[in-house]
Design a protein around this motif. Structure first.
Motif, short mmCIF file in Angstrom:
data_model
loop_
_atom_site.label_atom_id
_atom_site.label_comp_id
_atom_site.label_asym_id
_atom_site.label_seq_id
_atom_site.Cartn_x
_atom_site.Cartn_y
_atom_site.Cartn_z
N ILE A 29 0.83 -1.21 0.00
CA ILE A 29 0.00 0.00 0.00
C ILE A 29 0.86 1.25 0.00
O ILE A 29 0.61 2.20 -0.75
CB ILE A 29 -0.97 -0.02 1.19
CG1 ILE A 29 -2.02 -1.11 0.98
CG2 ILE A 29 -1.64 1.35 1.39
CD1 ILE A 29 -2.86 -1.40 2.20
N THR A 30 1.92 1.25 0.82
CA THR A 30 2.81 2.40 0.88
C THR A 30 3.53 2.61 -0.45
O THR A 30 3.68 3.74 -0.93
CB THR A 30 3.83 2.23 2.02
OG1 THR A 30 3.13 2.04 3.24
CG2 THR A 30 4.75 3.44 2.13
N GLY A 31 3.98 1.51 -1.05
CA GLY A 31 4.66 1.62 -2.34
C GLY A 31 3.75 2.14 -3.44
O GLY A 31 4.14 3.00 -4.24
N LEU A 32 2.52 1.63 -3.48
CA LEU A 32 1.57 2.11 -4.49
C LEU A 32 1.20 3.57 -4.26
O LEU A 32 1.04 4.34 -5.21
CB LEU A 32 0.32 1.23 -4.49
CG LEU A 32 0.53 -0.20 -5.01
CD1 LEU A 32 -0.74 -1.01 -4.83
CD2 LEU A 32 0.98 -0.20 -6.45
N THR A 33 1.07 3.95 -3.00
CA THR A 33 0.79 5.35 -2.68
C THR A 33 1.94 6.24 -3.13
O THR A 33 1.72 7.33 -3.67
CB THR A 33 0.54 5.52 -1.17
OG1 THR A 33 -0.54 4.67 -0.79
CG2 THR A 33 0.22 6.95 -0.82
N THR A 34 3.17 5.78 -2.91
CA THR A 34 4.33 6.54 -3.34
C THR A 34 4.35 6.69 -4.86
O THR A 34 4.71 7.75 -5.39
CB THR A 34 5.63 5.84 -2.88
OG1 THR A 34 5.61 5.70 -1.47
CG2 THR A 34 6.86 6.61 -3.29
N MET A 35 3.94 5.67 -5.57
CA MET A 35 3.94 5.73 -7.03
C MET A 35 2.89 6.69 -7.58
O MET A 35 3.17 7.45 -8.51
CB MET A 35 3.65 4.34 -7.61
CG MET A 35 4.79 3.39 -7.56
SD MET A 35 4.29 1.89 -8.42
CE MET A 35 5.20 0.69 -7.50
#
Length: 87
Positions: A29-35
């Motif tokens: 979730i954090t990685g997708l939010t960062t993207m």
């Protein structure tokens, strides 16, 4: 049930598995939010940082959970040695 209340059986190793999957989900979730939540839209830098966040988070979660399991395995082995010595 008695073994849980008398601390003869460890409950935490079972909880570590649940925690591992929660950490994996948080990493994704954090990685997708960062993207996708950048101020300037989706850029190459945000995609790279998001992927690094996902991979790094998964790796860190795995290492941390394995270290926790190792501690409990050491405890189990020490209990087995004590029982063998006492017998």
């Amino acid at each position: 049930m008695k073994s849980i209340f008398t601390f003869d059986s460890m409950l935490t190793p079972k909880l570590v598995t649940i925690l591992y999957w929660l950490l994996i989900a948080a990493s994704i979730i954090t990685g997708l939010t960062t993207m996708f939540a950048g101020y300037y839209g989706v850029t190459a830098e945000s995609v790279i940082m998001g992927l690094l966040t996902i991979v790094g988070g998964m790796l860190a979660a795995r290492i941390w959970c394995e270290l926790m399991i190792v501690i409990f395995k050491i405890n189990e082995n020490l209990q087995a040695l004590r029982e063998k010595h006492d017998a």
